[in-house]
Structures are given as structure tokens and as C-alpha cells.
Enzyme design. Sequence first.
Site, short mmCIF file in Angstrom:
data_model
loop_
_atom_site.label_atom_id
_atom_site.label_comp_id
_atom_site.label_asym_id
_atom_site.label_seq_id
_atom_site.Cartn_x
_atom_site.Cartn_y
_atom_site.Cartn_z
NE ARG A 11 -1.34 -1.32 4.48
CZ ARG A 11 -0.40 -1.68 5.30
NH1 ARG A 11 0.71 -1.04 5.36
NH2 ARG A 11 -0.55 -2.70 6.08
CG ASP A 168 -1.50 -3.91 10.07
OD1 ASP A 168 -2.52 -3.29 9.72
OD2 ASP A 168 -0.55 -4.16 9.30
CG ASP A 169 -8.64 -3.49 12.59
OD1 ASP A 169 -8.83 -4.67 12.22
OD2 ASP A 169 -9.56 -2.73 12.95
CD GLU A 170 -3.32 -2.68 6.57
OE1 GLU A 170 -3.52 -2.15 5.46
OE2 GLU A 170 -2.21 -3.03 6.99
CE1 TYR A 171 -5.08 -6.13 2.94
CE2 TYR A 171 -3.34 -6.54 4.52
CZ TYR A 171 -3.78 -5.96 3.36
OH TYR A 171 -2.93 -5.19 2.61
#
Length: 309
Positions: A11, A168-171
Site C-alpha cells: 500500500r 495492524d487492523d487490516e484484512y
Amino acid sequence: MKFTPVRSRVRRAALALSAVAALAVGTTATAATTGAAAAPAPRKQGPTSVAYIEVNNNSMLNAGKYTLADGGGNVFDVAVIFAANINYDTGTKSAYLHFNENVQRVLDNAATQIRPLQQKGIKVVLSVLGNHQGAGFANFPSQQAASAFARQLSDAVAEYGLDGIDFDDEYAEYGNNGTAQPNDSSFVHLVTALRANMPDKIISLYNIGPAASRLSYGGVDVSTDFDYAWNPYYGTWQVPGIALPQSKLSPAAVEIGRTSQSTSAELARRTVDGGYGVYLTYNLDGSDRSADVSAFTRELYGSEAVRTP
């Protein structure tokens, strides 16, 4: 459980600007944890440098290969294992901590993959990331469920002799497998429990996702429970919107080998000029990145970076 690979974090954004200043890094691994007393690293003046390392492809030991030509101090102060996962068990309807085979290999070989870094004075932190299964830090249905996951995290830190946890609050893909959407209490309960479990360890926030915008609930604000928070968009400058002193924030974020050396240098200058205490990097690989690393160490520490084989 079925192995699900960690997804690479690819990203960026098209902004530019930045700044950082000094901060002693979290806790030090003890002699009992490391198996030997850590040799004191030469001191350096300047911001804390952080290196996320994709262990699916690269070695954690890369973080220990760079020192400053002037003084010999470590370039990197914190090395982040990227990444473990928060997975979802559809049978028990609960979240659990998952290590893919590459993360597990690093942890199982802590004596050769983690301890050498800690003995140089580099902290080693485990990043935890969503895995497309609906489980995330922001949708625990109860305080008990959040506390149970916090216990899994702190147990992993203790078992493998780590220096902390990175969120890491992704996906997560909230809603998959019948899971709930984010709520306001979940992350507050999780961070509160984790800090209680490990009061002297690092807790850091990759400032992205629903969890990052839900730091206060029921009169409790967990902002000050974090040791660091950083900008998640590589090649850009963005001050994390969290109530922490500048010494704990990294508005700068660079991807080594992809962010231009001129941008890395500019963001490092802004870090120092702005009085910020952290400088975030991502994807340190096994190539000789001395030129890329020196681009920011010259600005942060007044020294070129030297790589040892």
C-alpha cells in the site's frame, strides 16, 4: 487448522511531507529471556527507527546488519515480525492467534532469529494482522472474549521471549463467517487487558482500520497504553491521530527500496525538524540497502549506514 498465508502489505499513497526526534525504546530482553546478558549497544542520538520485516520472504536478522558509520550504533531499534494473524474458529465462534509456517519458524528458532537482535539491543515485536476470516480487533462481542485473545497475545510474548505486540487492523473483512461488524468497546477491552498482562512490554499501533478509530469507550481511553503509533501509508507524511506525545509518533513511513531516497531523506528531515521521536520503515530485505538506509540515517543521526554481511 487450515494454513492461510499472511497477505503482503502493499500500500502506498501519493502525499509527501514529515518529521521525528528521540525516544528510548520499550523494554529490554532480560538475561533469563535471551539466555545471556545483552551487550550494551553503542548509544546514538535521534529518533527510534522501526523496521517491519516480511518473514514470508526475508530474515529478521536483516535488522541487525545495519550500523551507523559514526559511532557504530544500531540503525534499527525495533524489528517487527510481520505478521501473525487473528483467525476465526467457526466451530467455537471465537478468534484465535495464528502463526503461518514462516512466522512459526522464526518463533521456534528464537535462539538464532530473535536473540541475536535482542543481544544487540534491538527490540523484537510481533505484529498481528487480520486474515480475511471476519475476526478483528474491533469486533469482540464481550470483554471476556477480548481478554481471552489478549491472554493469547501475552502468552506468546512470554513463551517466545518477545518485546511486545503490534496491532495492524487490516484484512479482517468484518462480517465474514457470520462475524459482527466493529463495535466501540472491543479494542478498548483488548488493549486494556493486554497492557494489564504485560505492563513493561511494547504495544504499538499501525494507525489504520476500525480499531484505530475506536480508542475510547465508557470513560476509558487507551491511547496512552501505546508505546508507539505510526502512519500506515508508505512514502507519505501523516501524523497519527492519537493522543500521544510526539516522541512516540511516526508521521513518516517509508518502504525501503520503493520509496525514493530523496523522499526518505525529506521525511527524515521533517521528523527531526518537527520533534517527532519515531521513524517507520517497511520491507527490509536481504539486499544491500545501505544507500536507501543512509538516505534517512544522514538526516536522523548525521551518519551514513554501514551493512555487515
